[in-house]
Design a protein around this motif. Sequence first.
Motif, PDB file in Angstrom:
ATOM      1  N   THR A  69      42.136  30.369   9.162  1.00 46.96           N
ATOM      2  CA  THR A  69      42.701  29.613   8.040  1.00 46.96           C
ATOM      3  C   THR A  69      41.757  29.715   6.843  1.00 46.96           C
ATOM      4  O   THR A  69      40.539  29.744   7.006  1.00 46.96           O
ATOM      5  CB  THR A  69      42.858  28.118   8.402  1.00 46.96           C
ATOM      6  OG1 THR A  69      41.605  27.627   8.895  1.00 46.96           O
ATOM      7  CG2 THR A  69      43.931  27.906   9.462  1.00 46.96           C
ATOM      8  N   GLY A  70      42.327  29.760   5.654  1.00 45.99           N
ATOM      9  CA  GLY A  70      41.534  29.813   4.422  1.00 45.99           C
ATOM     10  C   GLY A  70      41.772  28.547   3.625  1.00 45.99           C
ATOM     11  O   GLY A  70      42.921  28.129   3.447  1.00 45.99           O
ATOM     12  N   SER A  71      40.700  27.914   3.145  1.00 42.06           N
ATOM     13  CA  SER A  71      40.850  26.590   2.543  1.00 42.06           C
ATOM     14  C   SER A  71      40.080  26.433   1.238  1.00 42.06           C
ATOM     15  O   SER A  71      39.123  27.162   0.954  1.00 42.06           O
ATOM     16  CB  SER A  71      40.380  25.529   3.546  1.00 42.06           C
ATOM     17  OG  SER A  71      40.209  24.283   2.920  1.00 42.06           O
ATOM     18  N   ALA A  72      40.502  25.437   0.457  1.00 41.37           N
ATOM     19  CA  ALA A  72      39.853  25.097  -0.804  1.00 41.37           C
ATOM     20  C   ALA A  72      38.489  24.453  -0.588  1.00 41.37           C
ATOM     21  O   ALA A  72      37.740  24.255  -1.544  1.00 41.37           O
ATOM     22  CB  ALA A  72      40.745  24.157  -1.607  1.00 41.37           C
ATOM     23  N   ASP A  73      38.148  24.134   0.668  1.00 42.61           N
ATOM     24  CA  ASP A  73      36.824  23.554   0.919  1.00 42.61           C
ATOM     25  C   ASP A  73      35.738  24.636   0.991  1.00 42.61           C
ATOM     26  O   ASP A  73      34.639  24.404   1.475  1.00 42.61           O
ATOM     27  CB  ASP A  73      36.825  22.697   2.198  1.00 42.61           C
ATOM     28  CG  ASP A  73      37.091  23.521   3.457  1.00 42.61           C
ATOM     29  OD1 ASP A  73      37.130  24.760   3.366  1.00 42.61           O
ATOM     30  OD2 ASP A  73      37.252  22.922   4.533  1.00 42.61           O
ATOM     31  N   GLN A  74      36.069  25.823   0.528  1.00 43.13           N
ATOM     32  CA  GLN A  74      35.152  26.973   0.453  1.00 43.13           C
ATOM     33  C   GLN A  74      34.794  27.548   1.822  1.00 43.13           C
ATOM     34  O   GLN A  74      33.741  28.151   1.997  1.00 43.13           O
ATOM     35  CB  GLN A  74      33.870  26.618  -0.327  1.00 43.13           C
ATOM     36  CG  GLN A  74      34.175  26.012  -1.691  1.00 43.13           C
ATOM     37  CD  GLN A  74      32.965  25.947  -2.606  1.00 43.13           C
ATOM     38  OE1 GLN A  74      31.832  26.134  -2.185  1.00 43.13           O
ATOM     39  NE2 GLN A  74      33.198  25.694  -3.885  1.00 43.13           N
ATOM     40  N   THR A  75      35.700  27.373   2.779  1.00 41.22           N
ATOM     41  CA  THR A  75      35.481  28.004   4.086  1.00 41.22           C
ATOM     42  C   THR A  75      36.764  28.687   4.556  1.00 41.22           C
ATOM     43  O   THR A  75      37.859  28.356   4.120  1.00 41.22           O
ATOM     44  CB  THR A  75      35.093  26.979   5.182  1.00 41.22           C
ATOM     45  OG1 THR A  75      36.219  26.137   5.456  1.00 41.22           O
ATOM     46  CG2 THR A  75      33.906  26.135   4.794  1.00 41.22           C
ATOM     47  N   ALA A  76      36.562  29.653   5.450  1.00 41.93           N
ATOM     48  CA  ALA A  76      37.668  30.164   6.267  1.00 41.93           C
ATOM     49  C   ALA A  76      37.236  29.901   7.689  1.00 41.93           C
ATOM     50  O   ALA A  76      36.084  30.175   8.053  1.00 41.93           O
ATOM     51  CB  ALA A  76      37.882  31.650   6.020  1.00 41.93           C
ATOM     52  N   LYS A  77      38.124  29.335   8.501  1.00 39.30           N
ATOM     53  CA  LYS A  77      37.724  28.944   9.853  1.00 39.30           C
ATOM     54  C   LYS A  77      38.526  29.692  10.912  1.00 39.30           C
ATOM     55  O   LYS A  77      39.705  29.982  10.731  1.00 39.30           O
ATOM     56  CB  LYS A  77      37.900  27.431  10.042  1.00 39.30           C
ATOM     57  CG  LYS A  77      36.927  26.584   9.192  1.00 39.30           C
ATOM     58  CD  LYS A  77      37.057  25.099   9.513  1.00 39.30           C
ATOM     59  CE  LYS A  77      36.308  24.215   8.526  1.00 39.30           C
ATOM     60  NZ  LYS A  77      34.854  24.379   8.581  1.00 39.30           N
ATOM     61  N   PHE A  90      33.466  30.596   8.262  1.00 39.31           N
ATOM     62  CA  PHE A  90      32.894  31.494   7.250  1.00 39.31           C
ATOM     63  C   PHE A  90      32.720  30.674   5.979  1.00 39.31           C
ATOM     64  O   PHE A  90      33.700  30.139   5.455  1.00 39.31           O
ATOM     65  CB  PHE A  90      33.850  32.651   6.955  1.00 39.31           C
ATOM     66  CG  PHE A  90      34.105  33.550   8.134  1.00 39.31           C
ATOM     67  CD1 PHE A  90      33.178  34.504   8.507  1.00 39.31           C
ATOM     68  CD2 PHE A  90      35.286  33.442   8.851  1.00 39.31           C
ATOM     69  CE1 PHE A  90      33.418  35.341   9.596  1.00 39.31           C
ATOM     70  CE2 PHE A  90      35.538  34.274   9.934  1.00 39.31           C
ATOM     71  CZ  PHE A  90      34.595  35.226  10.310  1.00 39.31           C
ATOM     72  N   ASN A  91      31.495  30.591   5.478  1.00 34.18           N
ATOM     73  CA  ASN A  91      31.248  29.782   4.281  1.00 34.18           C
ATOM     74  C   ASN A  91      31.121  30.651   3.040  1.00 34.18           C
ATOM     75  O   ASN A  91      30.459  31.686   3.070  1.00 34.18           O
ATOM     76  CB  ASN A  91      29.983  28.940   4.466  1.00 34.18           C
ATOM     77  CG  ASN A  91      30.148  27.970   5.621  1.00 34.18           C
ATOM     78  OD1 ASN A  91      31.170  27.306   5.733  1.00 34.18           O
ATOM     79  ND2 ASN A  91      29.166  27.917   6.507  1.00 34.18           N
ATOM     80  N   PHE A  92      31.752  30.209   1.967  1.00 37.20           N
ATOM     81  CA  PHE A  92      31.727  30.952   0.707  1.00 37.20           C
ATOM     82  C   PHE A  92      31.235  30.031  -0.403  1.00 37.20           C
ATOM     83  O   PHE A  92      31.051  28.832  -0.195  1.00 37.20           O
ATOM     84  CB  PHE A  92      33.126  31.466   0.367  1.00 37.20           C
ATOM     85  CG  PHE A  92      33.687  32.388   1.408  1.00 37.20           C
ATOM     86  CD1 PHE A  92      33.297  33.709   1.474  1.00 37.20           C
ATOM     87  CD2 PHE A  92      34.612  31.927   2.342  1.00 37.20           C
ATOM     88  CE1 PHE A  92      33.801  34.564   2.444  1.00 37.20           C
ATOM     89  CE2 PHE A  92      35.123  32.771   3.323  1.00 37.20           C
ATOM     90  CZ  PHE A  92      34.721  34.087   3.368  1.00 37.20           C
ATOM     91  N   ASP A  93      31.064  30.622  -1.591  1.00 44.86           N
ATOM     92  CA  ASP A  93      30.628  29.829  -2.738  1.00 44.86           C
ATOM     93  C   ASP A  93      31.807  29.427  -3.619  1.00 44.86           C
ATOM     94  O   ASP A  93      31.628  28.872  -4.698  1.00 44.86           O
ATOM     95  CB  ASP A  93      29.621  30.631  -3.573  1.00 44.86           C
ATOM     96  CG  ASP A  93      28.376  30.946  -2.747  1.00 44.86           C
ATOM     97  OD1 ASP A  93      27.987  30.088  -1.938  1.00 44.86           O
ATOM     98  OD2 ASP A  93      27.822  32.049  -2.896  1.00 44.86           O
ATOM     99  N   SER A  94      33.009  29.771  -3.175  1.00 42.54           N
ATOM    100  CA  SER A  94      34.211  29.386  -3.921  1.00 42.54           C
ATOM    101  C   SER A  94      35.362  29.234  -2.926  1.00 42.54           C
ATOM    102  O   SER A  94      35.247  29.673  -1.781  1.00 42.54           O
ATOM    103  CB  SER A  94      34.530  30.443  -4.981  1.00 42.54           C
ATOM    104  OG  SER A  94      34.810  31.678  -4.373  1.00 42.54           O
ATOM    105  N   PRO A  95      36.471  28.619  -3.351  1.00 40.65           N
ATOM    106  CA  PRO A  95      37.573  28.377  -2.397  1.00 40.65           C
ATOM    107  C   PRO A  95      38.101  29.668  -1.775  1.00 40.65           C
ATOM    108  O   PRO A  95      38.245  30.681  -2.467  1.00 40.65           O
ATOM    109  CB  PRO A  95      38.644  27.728  -3.280  1.00 40.65           C
ATOM    110  CG  PRO A  95      37.891  27.100  -4.402  1.00 40.65           C
ATOM    111  CD  PRO A  95      36.728  27.999  -4.656  1.00 40.65           C
ATOM    112  N   ALA A  96      38.385  29.632  -0.472  1.00 40.65           N
ATOM    113  CA  ALA A  96      38.997  30.771   0.219  1.00 40.65           C
ATOM    114  C   ALA A  96      40.508  30.677   0.061  1.00 40.65           C
ATOM    115  O   ALA A  96      41.073  29.586   0.148  1.00 40.65           O
ATOM    116  CB  ALA A  96      38.610  30.749   1.694  1.00 40.65           C
ATOM    117  N   ARG A  97      41.156  31.783  -0.203  1.00 35.50           N
ATOM    118  CA  ARG A  97      42.579  31.749  -0.508  1.00 35.50           C
ATOM    119  C   ARG A  97      43.411  32.439   0.578  1.00 35.50           C
ATOM    120  O   ARG A  97      44.056  31.793   1.383  1.00 35.50           O
ATOM    121  CB  ARG A  97      42.792  32.399  -1.880  1.00 35.50           C
ATOM    122  CG  ARG A  97      44.222  32.563  -2.344  1.00 35.50           C
ATOM    123  CD  ARG A  97      44.911  31.321  -2.835  1.00 35.50           C
ATOM    124  NE  ARG A  97      44.107  30.478  -3.702  1.00 35.50           N
ATOM    125  CZ  ARG A  97      44.576  29.409  -4.332  1.00 35.50           C
ATOM    126  NH1 ARG A  97      45.860  29.074  -4.199  1.00 35.50           N
ATOM    127  NH2 ARG A  97      43.794  28.656  -5.076  1.00 35.50           N
TER     128      ARG A  97
END
Length: 326
Positions: A69-77, A90-97
């Motif tokens: 799943t990709g989320s606005a909390d800046q992660t994909a899980k 997976f942690n990012f520096d911006s929202p995952a889409r």
Amino acid sequence: MRPILMKGHERPLTFLKYNRDGDLLFSCAKDHNPTVWYADNGERLGTYRGHNGAVWCCDVSRDSMRLITGSADQTAKLWNVQTGQQLFSFNFDSPARAVDFSVGDKLAVITTDPFMELPSAIHVKRIARDPSEQTGESVLLLKGPQGRINRAVWGPLNKTIISAGEDAVVRIWDSETGKLLKESDKEIGHKKTVTSLTKSSDGSHFITGSLDKSAKLWDTRTLTLIKTYVTERPVNAVTMSPLLDHVVLGGGQDASAVTTTDHRAGKFEAKFYDKILQEEIGGVKGHFGPINALAFNPDGKSFSSGGEDGYVRLHHFDPDYFNIKI
């Protein structure tokens, strides 16, 4: 054709996805909890708890064991579908889409939004068979498109990645080198944001929906425009029947304009088009707000729609649907 109303989300739906067997339906919404339902009777099986923001997209592995799943909390899980346990983040520096598993489920493509000074990007991650060996490093990182990348999916044999988004251009990238191979022509392509992109069941062609009030059918290898379906309102979701030559478009006005129209005006229907003749063949009404997500069951005998109203509507077709003649 009486729809089954599935109420489990408190906020607008963003995405719907069936597993390969067509017995489970996964739904994402702005309420942080992706949900899984039985696809035949619409009974809720469970939710995946752990996100801390709107969930934009999901994909399920071929064996229905893993959910991403990709989320606005800046992660994909990554999740265990059966137990609901979170396997990796997976942690990012911006929202995952957008998120999409490759054929074979060994790779996943994840797009991230522009945020502060960061441009949007497409990340390719390796997915370990054993969750304990999973790492967060990227195999490939693509940058270039302006604005959000609303969808990124794998092309045939995982050799390419197809992306589309706010700059209205459809692009095909080489998934090994990250080179840009093709992009859609400004003249024949979409004029506004591409909101959705769905592949055909065999992957030979794909359809894009856009806020320019049209959907377009493209060849996956050559990026040739095959068909255009024109409608009267922005298109938020598109899908294709795996069984018949039908294309379904869903949409509606902007959320801000919704209050000024009557829900019976039929603005919020899922419209069926003949894939080849590009003519409208029917519509399914019901939602009280724009349709944000559409998905066809892999067997082609039912489809579901998710709306701004927080409902998922599951429609099993009547026998006469299968003999519609134009």
